[in-house]
Design an enzyme around this catalytic site. Structure first.
Site, mmCIF file in Angstrom:
data_model
loop_
_atom_site.group_PDB
_atom_site.id
_atom_site.type_symbol
_atom_site.label_atom_id
_atom_site.label_comp_id
_atom_site.label_asym_id
_atom_site.label_seq_id
_atom_site.Cartn_x
_atom_site.Cartn_y
_atom_site.Cartn_z
ATOM 1 N N HIS A 142 0.536 -0.980 0.520
ATOM 2 C CA HIS A 142 0.053 -0.407 -0.041
ATOM 3 C C HIS A 142 0.744 1.347 -0.010
ATOM 4 C CE1 HIS A 142 -3.102 3.072 1.331
ATOM 5 N NE2 HIS A 142 -2.336 3.399 2.356
ATOM 6 N N ARG A 151 4.787 10.337 -5.921
ATOM 7 C CA ARG A 151 6.446 10.438 -5.769
ATOM 8 C C ARG A 151 6.960 9.319 -6.782
ATOM 9 N NH1 ARG A 151 5.298 10.511 -0.860
ATOM 10 N NH2 ARG A 151 5.346 9.057 -0.868
ATOM 11 N N GLN A 248 -8.094 14.584 2.046
ATOM 12 C CA GLN A 248 -6.861 14.550 2.230
ATOM 13 C C GLN A 248 -5.548 15.315 1.183
ATOM 14 O OE1 GLN A 248 -6.090 10.413 1.851
ATOM 15 N NE2 GLN A 248 -4.118 10.002 3.224
ATOM 16 N N THR A 368 -3.314 0.191 5.758
ATOM 17 C CA THR A 368 -4.171 -1.010 4.595
ATOM 18 C C THR A 368 -3.365 -1.865 4.074
ATOM 19 O OG1 THR A 368 -4.899 1.950 3.799
ATOM 20 C CG2 THR A 368 -4.950 -0.062 2.484
#
Lengths: 435, 435
Positions: A142, A151, A248, A368
Site C-alpha cells: 500500500h 512520487r 486528504q 491498509t
C-alpha cells in the site's frame, strides 16, 4: 505468544450446531463482544455459530469459577475495558471453560442453553470505550502503491524500512459494523483550480485494515519491551479507515491526514482473541535483499519466529445496482495480513518506545494491507490507479471511487491445514449522501 | 459570544483578600478545576486568590439554587465533563452566584468560608477526562519560522491560508501542570549519518499554546456552524506540546508527528471560562494584503468582530544552574494570542465541517503561538534558529535545546484598560533524564 492446546482441536464440535461447518464462529474461535438483545441493555457476550452467549446470565447461572469467573465478570458490563485490563491469564481460563461448556457432549448444555441469544435479533456495539486510536502504515505494498502516485521515482520514503510509521486518529467517530457512514464535505482543490472549494468529497475510499485491541497498558514513561509486547495485546478486529482522497490531498501537508479520515472509521464488532489466532502465527517474512535489519529495540527471536499472521483479508462491494438486480457482492480484493512489513509486537513496542502510555481498550490499526498485485489492493485508490482505471461490476456499473448507496464489506479468515478455520465476522457500512 | 456584565466590574473585590491585587484569580476570573485536599478525593473547585472553593461543600451548605446548583452539581465530581456538557446557561448562572458569594460585603461570607481550602495544600488534577485531543497550527509566525528551516524559499505551504491545519494528538499522555516530563528516547538520523540510531532525544523543545476545552458536543455527521461555534467552547488553558525535534524530523513524513509529541503534553490545571475572557475579545486582525478571504463556511460577522483574543503569553525557563544560584526564571518569550491566523470558532467549525463529532472534555490546542520577532518565539527551535544560535542565561549557562533538570513555565494573562487583569495560573514541568 499464545500456545496451542485442546481448544484448538479441529475435531471439536459444539452442540450449537450452527457453529459447526462454515461459521466464522466455530468453537475454536469464541470471540468476545458487546451486544444488546431486543429491549435489553448492552452487555458482554461470546459468539458461537449464529448464537451469542450472555456472559452475565452464564455467571448468574453459576457456570464459571475462579479465574474464568473473574474474566466473565469483567466482560459482563457494557464495555470490555476491564476485561482487557486483566490480560492473558483470565482470558485463557475463560476460553478453556467456554470450550468445555459449549462442546458437544457437555454435561452443562441444559444450563447454558437459556443463556444463548439469537445473534440476528441482537444489536452489536463497540466492544470497548476507545481511549486513543492510532493508525499505522505497515502495509508496504500500500505504501508503495500510494507513494507511486505522489512520487513515481521514489515511492517509499527513506524512513519506511526503519520506522513503523504511525499517527493518531480520531476515537470519537469509530462505529461498529452496520452503522452507515455519511459522505463528508470538505475543502478540496483540483490540480487545475486556482483556489480550493468546499463540498462533498468526490473521491471517497475504503481502507482494508486489521485492528488491534490493547490489553493491559503501560505506565507513562515506561516502554514495552519487544519480548513483552504480545502480553499487551487483547484482541483483533477488522477496520475500515474510510478516506476522502480529495480532502486528504489538499490538507495533509505538513501534519498528516485529519478531516480526510476522522469523519468515520468502522470496526467489526467481535474481538477475536490472540488464542483463537494462535494457529495462524507464521514467521516474519524475510526482508527483501538490501533492506536494513530492524533496529535492536524492534528485534526479538520469538517475534521473528511467529510474529506475523496468515489471515485472508477480503473487500467486497455491494452497489445499489447490484442490490436491485439481486446480485451478490463483488469481491474487490483478496489480500493477506502476511503482507505487513512490521509485526503487531513491533507496532506496540515502537509506539511505547518514547514512554507513550497505551491503555486497555485503545485501538491500533495496521494501515491498509494490500498484496503485491492488482487483485489484492486494500483501497480503491490503488485498485483504480487513482481513479484513472475504473472497476467494472457485474451489474454493468463502474466505479472509480465509492458512490452513495455503496456498501463496503470487509471479511477476514484464518485457514491452515489441520485446524478449524476462524473468521472475524463482517465489517460493513453503507455510504449515505452528504447531509 | 460572552456578554459583559457586573461580574466584570473592575472595582469588584473579594473578601478573600489574596484575590485582590496581583493574583491570577481575582473575583473577575473564577476558573474551575479539579483538586484534592490533603488526603481527600478529587473534586470540582473554583480558584479565588490563593484559595479554592470546594463546590460540593458549597452545595451541601445550600449556597446554590436553580441553574447555578445544577452547574455546581455537575462540577462537583472528579472530572468536569458533565459540567462542560451543560453549556453556557448553567455556567453563567454559576458565575453570577459565585461572584455574589465571594464579593466583599457578601452576607454569605460566614457560610462560604468553611468551604475554602488553601490552594498550596491541594493537588490539582486534569479538569476533564479527555476523549480526543486535536492540535492545530494556527500560529502563522510559528508556521513561517519552522517552515523556513525546512523550506527557506517557500516557508508556508499553499494550503495554510485556506485550511486551519490540524492533526490528532495523544490524549492518554496529557498531564496537569507540575507533573515532571521524562526525556523520550527514539529513532533519530543526523543528516550526516547513513542509518538512524536509537537513544535519548537531544533536541527537546517546548511549544507555547493555548488549549481549548470543548463544552457541548455535536452528533457524528452534524457540522457546527461558524455562528454556533462559540456555544460549544467550555473553557481555556495553557498547553505545552513538548516536542522532540530530532525524532520529529526523521519520523514525520508522510503522516505527521507521532512519537516526537505523544510522550507528554502539559496543561495548566484551571479552566478559564469564556465569560472571564469576554473583556479580552478583539476583532480578527486584518489579513495581510493579498491573502485570500476565508471560505464562506469559516466566515461570520460576530467572529470577525470579536473572534480573536488579546492574551499575553509568556515562556519562562528555570535551569538547575539558576536554581542553585537563587536566580529567578528567565523569560524566553512574550507572545500574544492575537497572533493566531484562525480563531477558535474557525478551528471548531473546520474540525466538524466533515461531520466529525466533538465531545465535552475534548481538548483542542492552537499550535505554537509565536509573535513576529525573535523575542516572541513560542518554541526554542525558533528562538535558537534550530539550535544554531544559543540563548545565554543570567546563570552563565547556554541553551540550544532543553536539558535535564530544566523547568519550563508558561503563563498567560488578559489585560485591558478598565478591566481587572485575569490570569491562567502556571503550566510548568521539569525535564527528567531519559529512563
Amino acid at each position: 505468544m499464545a500456545q496451542l492446546d485442546h481448544t484448538h482441536d479441529p475435531t471439536l464440535e459444539s452442540w450449537v450446531v450452527s457453529a459447526n461447518g462454515h461459521s466464522d464462529f466455530p468453537i475454536q474461535n469464541l470471540p468476545l463482544g458487546i451486544f444488546s438483545p431486543a429491549g435489553g441493555a448492552p452487555r458482554g457476550g461470546v459468539a458461537i455459530g449464529d448464537r451469542i452467549l450472555d456472559l452475565s446470565a452464564a455467571l448468574a447461572a453459576g457456570l464459571f469459577t475462579g479465574e474464568a469467573a473473574r474474566a466473565a465478570e469483567a466482560a459482563s458490563g457494557p464495555v470490555l475495558n476491564q476485561f482487557l485490563a486483566l490480560g492473558a491469564g483470565p482470558r485463557q481460563a475463560l476460553r478453556l471453560r467456554l470450550s468445555e461448556l459449549l462442546k458437544t457432549g457437555s454435561s452443562n448444555q441444559g444450563r447454558v442453553e437459556p443463556c444463548l441469544h439469537v445473534a440476528s435479533d441482537c444489536t452489536l456495539h463497540l466492544p470497548a470505550r476507545i481511549g486513543d486510536y492510532t493508525d499505522f502504515y505497515v502495509g508496504i505494498h500500500h505504501a508503495t502503491n500510494v507513494g507511486k502516485q505522489f512520487r513515481p521515482d521514489n515511492p517509499l520514503l527513506p524512513n519506511y524500512k526503519y520506522v513503523p510509521i504511525g499517527y493518531h486518529g480520531r476515537a470519537s467517530s469509530i462505529r461498529p459494523s452496520g452503522v452507515p457512514v455519511r459522505r463528508p464535505r470538505g475543502q478540496t482543490k483540483p490540480p487545475d483550480a486556482s483556489e480550493p472549494g468546499f463540498g462533498p468529497s468526490r473521491r471517497l475510499d475504503y481502507e482494508l485494515e486489521l485492528g488491534v485491541w490493547m490489553g493491559p497498558g503501560n505506565e507513562l514513561g515506561t516502554p514495552i519491551d519487544i519480548g513483552k509486547a504480545s502480553e499487551h495485546v487483547g484482541g483483533f478486529c477488522l477496520l475500515n479507515d474510510w478516506s476522502a482522497r480529495d480532502i486528504q490531498a489538499w490538507e495533509y501537508q505538513p501534519l498528516g491526514p485529519f478531516l480526510a479520515k476522522n469523519f468515520a472509521s468502522t470496526v467489526s464488532a467481535w474481538m477475536v482473541t490472540p488464542e483463537a489466532l494462535a494457529p495462524f502465527r507464521i514467521p516474519q517474512p524475510s526482508r527483501p535483499e538490501g533492506d536494513p535489519a530492524p533496529l535492536p529495540y524492534l528485534t526479538e527471536e520469538a517475534d521473528r519466529r511467529e510474529g506475523a499472521l496468515d489471515l485472508e483479508l477480503e473487500v467486497l462491494l455491494l452497489t445499489p445496482g447490484m442490490r436491485e438486480k439481486g446480485l451478490p457482492p463483488h469481491r474487490l480484493a483478496l489480500s493477506n495480513a502476511r503482507h505487513m512489513y512490521w509485526t503487531v509486537a513491533q507496532m506496540v513496542t515502537h509506539h511505547t518506545s518514547n514512554g507513550c502510555n497505551l491503555q486497555p481498550g485503545d485501538l491500533l490499526g495496521t494501515g491498509t494491507i494490500s498484496g503485491p498485485d492488482q487483485s489484492s489492493c486494500g483501497s480503491i485508490l490503488e485498485a483504480t490507479l487513482g481513479g484513472k482505471s475504473p472497476i467494472s461490476l457485474a451489474s454493468g456499473e463502474e466505479r472509480r471511487f465509492l458512490e452513495d448507496g455503496d456498501e463496503v464489506i470487509l471479511r477476514a479468515r484464518g485457514r491452515r491445514n489441520g485446524f478449524a478455520p476462524v473468521g472475524f465476522g463482517e465489517c460493513r457500512a453503507v455510504i449515505l449522501p452528504a447531509g
